[in-house]
Design a protein around this motif. Structure first.
Motif, PDB file in Angstrom:
ATOM      1  N   LEU A   1       0.841  -1.191   0.000  1.00  9.76           N
ATOM      2  CA  LEU A   1       0.000   0.000   0.000  1.00  9.76           C
ATOM      3  C   LEU A   1       0.882   1.249   0.000  1.00  9.76           C
ATOM      4  O   LEU A   1       1.889   1.312   0.708  1.00  9.76           O
ATOM      5  N   PRO A   2       0.509   2.266  -0.791  1.00  6.46           N
ATOM      6  CA  PRO A   2       1.370   3.449  -0.939  1.00  6.46           C
ATOM      7  C   PRO A   2       1.392   4.324   0.311  1.00  6.46           C
ATOM      8  O   PRO A   2       0.500   4.280   1.153  1.00  6.46           O
ATOM      9  N   HIS A   3       2.449   5.105   0.421  1.00  7.79           N
ATOM     10  CA  HIS A   3       2.579   6.116   1.475  1.00  7.79           C
ATOM     11  C   HIS A   3       2.312   7.492   0.864  1.00  7.79           C
ATOM     12  O   HIS A   3       2.548   7.701  -0.319  1.00  7.79           O
ATOM     13  N   PRO A   4       1.856   8.478   1.674  1.00  2.88           N
ATOM     14  CA  PRO A   4       1.513   8.345   3.094  1.00  2.88           C
ATOM     15  C   PRO A   4       0.205   7.584   3.278  1.00  2.88           C
ATOM     16  O   PRO A   4      -0.706   7.703   2.459  1.00  2.88           O
ATOM     17  N   ARG A   5       0.133   6.810   4.357  1.00  2.00           N
ATOM     18  CA  ARG A   5      -1.063   6.011   4.638  1.00  2.00           C
ATOM     19  C   ARG A   5      -1.986   6.785   5.576  1.00  2.00           C
ATOM     20  O   ARG A   5      -1.998   6.570   6.778  1.00  2.00           O
ATOM     21  N   THR A   6      -2.716   7.701   4.993  1.00  2.00           N
ATOM     22  CA  THR A   6      -3.690   8.474   5.747  1.00  2.00           C
ATOM     23  C   THR A   6      -4.969   7.659   5.908  1.00  2.00           C
ATOM     24  O   THR A   6      -5.117   6.584   5.322  1.00  2.00           O
ATOM     25  N   ALA A   7      -5.906   8.181   6.693  1.00  2.00           N
ATOM     26  CA  ALA A   7      -7.168   7.474   6.935  1.00  2.00           C
ATOM     27  C   ALA A   7      -7.916   7.188   5.636  1.00  2.00           C
ATOM     28  O   ALA A   7      -8.631   6.186   5.519  1.00  2.00           O
ATOM     29  N   GLU A   8      -7.721   8.048   4.635  1.00  2.00           N
ATOM     30  CA  GLU A   8      -8.453   7.883   3.377  1.00  2.00           C
ATOM     31  C   GLU A   8      -8.079   6.587   2.655  1.00  2.00           C
ATOM     32  O   GLU A   8      -8.880   6.033   1.893  1.00  2.00           O
ATOM     33  N   ILE A   9      -6.869   6.089   2.892  1.00  2.00           N
ATOM     34  CA  ILE A   9      -6.433   4.885   2.180  1.00  2.00           C
ATOM     35  C   ILE A   9      -7.282   3.681   2.565  1.00  2.00           C
ATOM     36  O   ILE A   9      -7.394   2.713   1.811  1.00  2.00           O
ATOM     37  N   GLN A  10      -7.941   3.757   3.735  1.00  2.00           N
ATOM     38  CA  GLN A  10      -8.775   2.646   4.188  1.00  2.00           C
ATOM     39  C   GLN A  10     -10.025   2.477   3.323  1.00  2.00           C
ATOM     40  O   GLN A  10     -10.710   1.462   3.420  1.00  2.00           O
TER      41      GLN A  10
END
Length: 255
Positions: free
Chosen positions: A217-226
């Motif tokens: 999974l790409p960075h940055p892993r913000t809440a939106e990535i969920q």
């Protein structure tokens, strides 16, 4: 960085781990996932030298672990801070035990207190801190001792959801800044996906590796990535494996 070869661990008739092999590379953020009783904490304790394997060997940075080792620093679910010491004194504690000069250890402690976002809280005592702040002090104390490996035994489990999210973000930042090798235990698939570069799913009775996954999974892993398709797909795959193992264990218990 960590080499676990043919490790079995029993406590009397309770066979917790069986013939387990695992390699952890330098700089990895490995998350151990699995149901209660699958041996995750026991495995972590073997890495730290708190326990010895019944069979097999555990090595960290090429050195066989047969006792408690400074090569690994442990962050527990409970904060384990000295209530009579300030934040600064708690973070300095390990350096003081190493007989490091006062000025040098104070400078190192201040650097890591700032890294975990507690600058300005150096003179506070633990009773004046929130749970999340206490856990950040624990992390800073381990970082100050400069271990080769940082071990986390469900460090955020007792925290509320919002604080947990903030500390996940901070831990990722610390990981990226420090370059440390990390092994982290959690029951949360979401947390594993947010933090890890690699995930190992363990089965129980006895404990063993059932799935070993890279987390791309790409960075940055913000809440939106969920909300992303990749996140949801990977979570579904992991849940199916965990659910299958839990069902197998329950069936064996009933049997």
């Amino acid at each position: 960085m960590i080499s676990i070869r043919g490790v079995s661990k029993s406590f009397g008739d309770n066979h917790v781990l069986s013939n387990l092999d695992l390699e952890v590379k330098k700089g990895e953020f490995l998350v151990l996932l699995g149901a209660s009783g699958c041996g995750k904490s026991t495995l972590l304790n073997l890495m730290a030298g708190f326990e010895k394997p019944t069979q097999g060997s555990v090595s960290v940075n090429g050195k066989l672990i047969d006792d408690v080792t400074s090569a690994c620093g442990m962050v527990f679910q409970q904060y384990a801070l000295f209530p009579w010491q300030t934040v600064q004194q708690n973070v300095e504690f390990g350096l003081k035990m190493k007989k490091m000069p006062k000025g040098e250890r104070a400078e190192i402690a201040r650097r890591f207190i700032e890294m975990v976002g507690l600058k300005g809280s150096e003179d506070k005592y633990p009773q004046a801190l929130s749970g999340g702040m206490k856990q950040r002090v624990s992390i800073a104390r381990v970082l100050a001792n400069d271990p080769d490996v940082m071990l986390f035994d469900e460090p955020f489990a007792a925290l509320d959801a919002m604080t947990r999210q903030v500390l996940q973000d901070q831990l990722l930042s610390i990981y990226e800044q420090s370059g440390k090798t990390i092994v982290f235990i959690t029951h949360s698939i979401d947390e594993a996906l947010m933090l890890s570069t690699r995930m190992v799913i363990m089965g129980s009775r006895p404990g063993r590796v059932v799935q070993d996954l890279r987390n791309e999974l790409p960075h940055p892993r913000t809440a939106e990535i969920q909300l992303s398709e990749d996140f949801i797909s990977l979570k579904r795959s992991i849940w199916e494996t965990v659910q299958e193992e839990v069902s197998r264990t329950l069936a064996a218990t009933r049997g």
